[in-house]
Scaffold this motif. Structure first.
Motif, PDB file in Angstrom:
ATOM      1  N   PRO A   5       0.798  -1.229   0.000  1.00  0.00           N
ATOM      2  CA  PRO A   5       0.000   0.000   0.000  1.00  0.00           C
ATOM      3  C   PRO A   5       0.833   1.282   0.000  1.00  0.00           C
ATOM      4  O   PRO A   5       0.267   2.358   0.072  1.00  0.00           O
ATOM      5  N   PHE A   6       2.150   1.173  -0.083  1.00  0.00           N
ATOM      6  CA  PHE A   6       2.990   2.368   0.009  1.00  0.00           C
ATOM      7  C   PHE A   6       2.872   3.221  -1.248  1.00  0.00           C
ATOM      8  O   PHE A   6       2.816   4.444  -1.185  1.00  0.00           O
ATOM      9  N   PHE A  13      10.361  -8.624  -7.195  1.00  0.00           N
ATOM     10  CA  PHE A  13      10.585  -7.256  -6.750  1.00  0.00           C
ATOM     11  C   PHE A  13       9.436  -6.327  -7.143  1.00  0.00           C
ATOM     12  O   PHE A  13       9.412  -5.178  -6.748  1.00  0.00           O
ATOM     13  N   GLU A  14       8.503  -6.810  -7.938  1.00  0.00           N
ATOM     14  CA  GLU A  14       7.334  -6.021  -8.289  1.00  0.00           C
ATOM     15  C   GLU A  14       6.186  -6.437  -7.384  1.00  0.00           C
ATOM     16  O   GLU A  14       5.886  -7.620  -7.246  1.00  0.00           O
ATOM     17  N   LYS A  15       5.551  -5.427  -6.764  1.00  0.00           N
ATOM     18  CA  LYS A  15       4.467  -5.689  -5.809  1.00  0.00           C
ATOM     19  C   LYS A  15       4.918  -6.714  -4.764  1.00  0.00           C
ATOM     20  O   LYS A  15       4.213  -7.672  -4.442  1.00  0.00           O
ATOM     21  N   SER A  16       6.114  -6.501  -4.210  1.00  0.00           N
ATOM     22  CA  SER A  16       6.719  -7.482  -3.307  1.00  0.00           C
ATOM     23  C   SER A  16       5.877  -7.723  -2.064  1.00  0.00           C
ATOM     24  O   SER A  16       5.811  -8.838  -1.553  1.00  0.00           O
ATOM     25  N   THR A  17       5.216  -6.669  -1.551  1.00  0.00           N
ATOM     26  CA  THR A  17       4.385  -6.830  -0.355  1.00  0.00           C
ATOM     27  C   THR A  17       3.225  -7.764  -0.629  1.00  0.00           C
ATOM     28  O   THR A  17       2.923  -8.669   0.161  1.00  0.00           O
ATOM     29  N   LEU A  18       2.563  -7.586  -1.771  1.00  0.00           N
ATOM     30  CA  LEU A  18       1.428  -8.443  -2.117  1.00  0.00           C
ATOM     31  C   LEU A  18       1.888  -9.872  -2.369  1.00  0.00           C
ATOM     32  O   LEU A  18       1.209 -10.828  -1.986  1.00  0.00           O
ATOM     33  N   THR A  19       3.044 -10.018  -3.006  1.00  0.00           N
ATOM     34  CA  THR A  19       3.557 -11.362  -3.274  1.00  0.00           C
ATOM     35  C   THR A  19       3.792 -12.119  -1.980  1.00  0.00           C
ATOM     36  O   THR A  19       3.484 -13.310  -1.877  1.00  0.00           O
ATOM     37  N   THR A  20       4.310 -11.418  -0.972  1.00  0.00           N
ATOM     38  CA  THR A  20       4.562 -12.062   0.317  1.00  0.00           C
ATOM     39  C   THR A  20       3.254 -12.456   0.991  1.00  0.00           C
ATOM     40  O   THR A  20       3.108 -13.582   1.492  1.00  0.00           O
ATOM     41  N   LEU A  21       2.272 -11.552   1.009  1.00  0.00           N
ATOM     42  CA  LEU A  21       0.993 -11.872   1.640  1.00  0.00           C
ATOM     43  C   LEU A  21       0.233 -12.964   0.887  1.00  0.00           C
ATOM     44  O   LEU A  21      -0.538 -13.711   1.487  1.00  0.00           O
ATOM     45  N   ASN A  22       0.471 -13.075  -0.408  1.00  0.00           N
ATOM     46  CA  ASN A  22      -0.163 -14.150  -1.181  1.00  0.00           C
ATOM     47  C   ASN A  22       0.308 -15.531  -0.737  1.00  0.00           C
ATOM     48  O   ASN A  22      -0.365 -16.534  -0.998  1.00  0.00           O
ATOM     49  N   LEU A  23       1.456 -15.580  -0.069  1.00  0.00           N
ATOM     50  CA  LEU A  23       1.926 -16.866   0.450  1.00  0.00           C
ATOM     51  C   LEU A  23       0.941 -17.429   1.469  1.00  0.00           C
ATOM     52  O   LEU A  23       0.822 -18.648   1.617  1.00  0.00           O
ATOM     53  N   LEU A  24       0.228 -16.537   2.182  1.00  0.00           N
ATOM     54  CA  LEU A  24      -0.773 -17.003   3.153  1.00  0.00           C
ATOM     55  C   LEU A  24      -1.976 -17.611   2.448  1.00  0.00           C
ATOM     56  O   LEU A  24      -2.443 -18.698   2.816  1.00  0.00           O
ATOM     57  N   SER A  25      -2.490 -16.906   1.450  1.00  0.00           N
ATOM     58  CA  SER A  25      -3.683 -17.406   0.760  1.00  0.00           C
ATOM     59  C   SER A  25      -3.397 -18.677  -0.028  1.00  0.00           C
ATOM     60  O   SER A  25      -4.283 -19.507  -0.224  1.00  0.00           O
ATOM     61  N   LYS A  26      -2.161 -18.848  -0.444  1.00  0.00           N
ATOM     62  CA  LYS A  26      -1.779 -20.061  -1.181  1.00  0.00           C
ATOM     63  C   LYS A  26      -1.313 -21.186  -0.253  1.00  0.00           C
ATOM     64  O   LYS A  26      -0.909 -22.251  -0.715  1.00  0.00           O
ATOM     65  N   ARG A  27      -1.370 -20.922   1.059  1.00  0.00           N
ATOM     66  CA  ARG A  27      -0.991 -21.912   2.083  1.00  0.00           C
ATOM     67  C   ARG A  27       0.468 -22.343   1.989  1.00  0.00           C
ATOM     68  O   ARG A  27       0.843 -23.413   2.483  1.00  0.00           O
ATOM     69  N   ARG A  28       1.295 -21.485   1.449  1.00  0.00           N
ATOM     70  CA  ARG A  28       2.720 -21.791   1.391  1.00  0.00           C
ATOM     71  C   ARG A  28       3.443 -21.337   2.649  1.00  0.00           C
ATOM     72  O   ARG A  28       4.558 -21.776   2.936  1.00  0.00           O
ATOM     73  N   ALA A  29       2.829 -20.408   3.383  1.00  0.00           N
ATOM     74  CA  ALA A  29       3.403 -19.922   4.636  1.00  0.00           C
ATOM     75  C   ALA A  29       2.284 -19.772   5.655  1.00  0.00           C
ATOM     76  O   ALA A  29       1.116 -19.579   5.304  1.00  0.00           O
ATOM     77  N   ASP A  30       2.646 -19.834   6.940  1.00  0.00           N
ATOM     78  CA  ASP A  30       1.664 -19.692   8.020  1.00  0.00           C
ATOM     79  C   ASP A  30       1.561 -18.260   8.522  1.00  0.00           C
ATOM     80  O   ASP A  30       0.521 -17.871   9.060  1.00  0.00           O
ATOM     81  N   LYS A  87      -4.461  -4.243   5.613  1.00  0.00           N
ATOM     82  CA  LYS A  87      -5.639  -3.432   5.256  1.00  0.00           C
ATOM     83  C   LYS A  87      -5.850  -3.437   3.749  1.00  0.00           C
ATOM     84  O   LYS A  87      -6.979  -3.629   3.256  1.00  0.00           O
ATOM     85  N   TYR A  88      -4.783  -3.211   2.994  1.00  0.00           N
ATOM     86  CA  TYR A  88      -4.903  -3.159   1.540  1.00  0.00           C
ATOM     87  C   TYR A  88      -5.218  -4.533   0.958  1.00  0.00           C
ATOM     88  O   TYR A  88      -6.132  -4.693   0.144  1.00  0.00           O
ATOM     89  N   HIS A  89      -4.473  -5.555   1.373  1.00  0.00           N
ATOM     90  CA  HIS A  89      -4.613  -6.890   0.788  1.00  0.00           C
ATOM     91  C   HIS A  89      -5.995  -7.463   1.047  1.00  0.00           C
ATOM     92  O   HIS A  89      -6.608  -8.059   0.159  1.00  0.00           O
ATOM     93  N   ASN A 144     -10.150  -9.667  -0.932  1.00  0.00           N
ATOM     94  CA  ASN A 144     -11.224 -10.287  -0.139  1.00  0.00           C
ATOM     95  C   ASN A 144     -10.754 -11.573   0.539  1.00  0.00           C
ATOM     96  O   ASN A 144     -11.466 -12.585   0.578  1.00  0.00           O
ATOM     97  N   TYR A 145      -9.532 -11.521   1.066  1.00  0.00           N
ATOM     98  CA  TYR A 145      -8.989 -12.668   1.793  1.00  0.00           C
ATOM     99  C   TYR A 145      -8.801 -12.239   3.236  1.00  0.00           C
ATOM    100  O   TYR A 145      -8.074 -11.289   3.528  1.00  0.00           O
ATOM    101  N   LYS A 146      -9.440 -12.939   4.157  1.00  0.00           N
ATOM    102  CA  LYS A 146      -9.478 -12.520   5.550  1.00  0.00           C
ATOM    103  C   LYS A 146      -8.189 -12.882   6.282  1.00  0.00           C
ATOM    104  O   LYS A 146      -7.757 -14.049   6.271  1.00  0.00           O
ATOM    105  N   MET A 147      -7.604 -11.868   6.886  1.00  0.00           N
ATOM    106  CA  MET A 147      -6.368 -12.058   7.650  1.00  0.00           C
ATOM    107  C   MET A 147      -6.513 -11.366   9.003  1.00  0.00           C
ATOM    108  O   MET A 147      -7.424 -10.572   9.216  1.00  0.00           O
ATOM    109  N   GLN A 148      -5.595 -11.676   9.896  1.00  0.00           N
ATOM    110  CA  GLN A 148      -5.626 -11.104  11.239  1.00  0.00           C
ATOM    111  C   GLN A 148      -4.243 -10.567  11.602  1.00  0.00           C
ATOM    112  O   GLN A 148      -3.221 -11.205  11.305  1.00  0.00           O
TER     113      GLN A 148
END
Length: 335
Positions: free
Chosen positions: A72-73, A214-231, A241-243, A248-252
Motif C-alpha cells: 500500500p505504500f 521485486f514487483e508488488k513485493s508486499t502483495l507477493t509475500t501476503l499471497n503466500l498465506l492465501s496459497k498456504r505456502r506460509a503460516d 488493510k490493503y490486501h 477479499n482474503y481474511k487475515m488477522q
C-alpha cells in the motif's frame, strides 16, 4: 569717470577668476568621485549575492522521485477505496509546494531504487524509515509519517493455532524458532534495528519461504498465506488493510511483544553520494515544504488517518506530537 570704471572692472575680473577657480575645483572633484559613486550604486552586498546564488541553484535543481510498485505504500493504479498509496499523496503535496523546482517521477522495482540511491544518482525516495544521521546510501528529511510497528499477519482461519500457543500478543523470538509454523518473507525486506538481529539468528528466517519478486513485493509475500505456502508473515499492518480489501482474503494482525509501545517514523531519503551537493540542496527544499505546507495540511493528515488509525489510537494527536512537533533530541524506539 573712466578711472572708476577701470577700477571696478579690475575688481570684477578678480571676482570672476576666483569663481572660475571654484567651479574648476568642483568639476575636478566630481570627476574624481564619479566612478566610486557609480560603483556604490551597482554593487550588491555579500548577503544579496548569496541569496541570488541560492535562488539560481534552486531554480536549476531537479528531483527525480523514485516510486516503487508496492502497495500500500505506492499504488500505481488507484481505485476506491484507495485513492492514493501511503507515500503517493506525500509526493504530490511536495511537488505542489515547490513549483520552482523541476520534478520527475519514475516507477521502478524496489531493488533498482536501492541501487540508484547507492550508486549516487540524483534521486529521492519518499517512503523510507527516518534516521537521524545519513547512511552510505541516503540522507533523510525530517519525519513525514507515523507508522505502526511491524506485526505478525496470519490467515484468519489459522488464528486459533497462534493464539492458543502464544496468546493475543506474540513473542517473535519464540515464534521464529517454533518449527511448526512457516515464515513467509521477501528477499528484499529488512525489519529494522530491533527485529532484524532476532530474525537473522532464527530458524524460521533461514528455513522459511522466500519470494524474489521485486514487483508488488508486499502483495507477493501476503499471497503466500492465501496459497498456504506460509503460516505467517511479518509486515506493517497497513499491508493487511490493503490486501484484505483488494483480494477479499481474511487475515488477522497480531502485535509483537518485543515491539510494544514502539513506532516507526517515515521520511524522504535522497542519495548521499549524488554529485553537486544534491542531497543537501534537495532536502533543504523538501524540509521547508514539509514544515510550511505539507505536515499540517488537513488533506494529508486525513489521508494518514485513513491508513493508520486502525492500528494507532488517537492517531492525529500522536502524529502531531511525534511528527509535526518532532525534534532531533526526541528519544524514540524504532522498529
Amino acid at each position: 569717470m573712466q578711472l572708476v570704471v577701470k577700477k571696478n572692472n579690475t575688481k570684477l575680473n578678480r571676482l570672476l577668476a576666483v569663481m572660475g577657480a571654484c567651479v574648476h575645483f568642483y568639476l575636478v572633484l566630481i570627476a574624481l568621485t564619479q566612478p566610486t559613486y557609480a560603483q556604490a550604486i551597482t554593487q550588491t552586498s555579500p548577503q544579496e549575492n548569496t541569496q541570488a546564488n541560492k535562488q539560481a541553484n534552486t531554480n536549476s535543481l531537479k528531483i527525480t522521485w523514485m516510486i516503487s510498485d508496492s502497495p500500500p505504500f505506492h499504488i500505481t493504479q488507484p481505485k476506491p477505496p484507495f485513492s492514493h498509496g501511503i507515500c503517493d499523496l506525500l509526493v504530490e503535496k511536495l511537488i505542489a509546494a515547490s513549483p520552482y523546482l523541476k520534478h520527475k517521477r519514475v516507477v521502478l522495482p524496489q531493488n533498482r531504487i536501492h541501487k540508484k540511491l547507492a550508486s549516487g544518482e540524483p534521486v529521492c525516495f519518499p517512503c523510507m524509515i527516518h534516521r537521524k544521521k545519513a547512511t552510505a546510501v541516503a540522507d533523510y528529511s525530517i519525519p513525514t509519517t507515523l507508522y505502526p510497528a511491524f506485526s505478525v499477519i496470519v490467515a484468519k482461519d489459522r488464528l486459533a493455532a497462534f493464539t492458543q500457543r502464544y496468546g493475543a500478543s506474540i513473542s517473535i523470538a519464540k515464534l521464529l524458532n517454533d518449527r511448526r509454523f512457516t515464515l513467509g518473507r521477501s528477499s528484499a525486506r529488512r525489519y529494522g534495528p530491533i527485529l532484524q538481529p532476532i530474525l537473522d539468528d532464527s530458524w524460521a528466517y533461514n528455513h522459511g519461504v522466500v519470494t524474489y519478486s521485486f514487483e508488488k513485493s508486499t502483495l507477493t509475500t501476503l499471497n503466500l498465506l492465501s496459497k498456504r505456502r506460509a503460516d505467517y508473515v511479518i509486515d506493517y499492518p497497513t499491508s493487511h488493510k490493503y490486501h484484505e480489501a483488494e483480494f477479499n482474503y481474511k487475515m488477522q494482525v497480531l502485535p509483537i511483544k518485543e515491539l510494544e509501545n514502539t513506532y516507526t517514523l517515515g521520511a524522504v531519503g535522497c542519495s548521499t553520494t549524488a554529485p553537486n551537493n544534491f542531497a543537501n540542496d534537495a532536502l533543504a527544499n523538501i524540509n521547508q515544504a514539509l514544515e510550511e505546507h505539507v505536515l499540517n495540511d488537513p488533506e494529508y493528515i486525513m489521508h494518514l488517518n485513513f491508513w493508520m488509525s486502525d492500528y494507532i489510537k488517537n492517531y492525529t494527536q500522536q502524529y502531531i506530537e511525534k511528527v509535526v512537533n518532532y525534534e532531533d533530541s526526541t528519544p524514540r524506539k524504532d522498529n
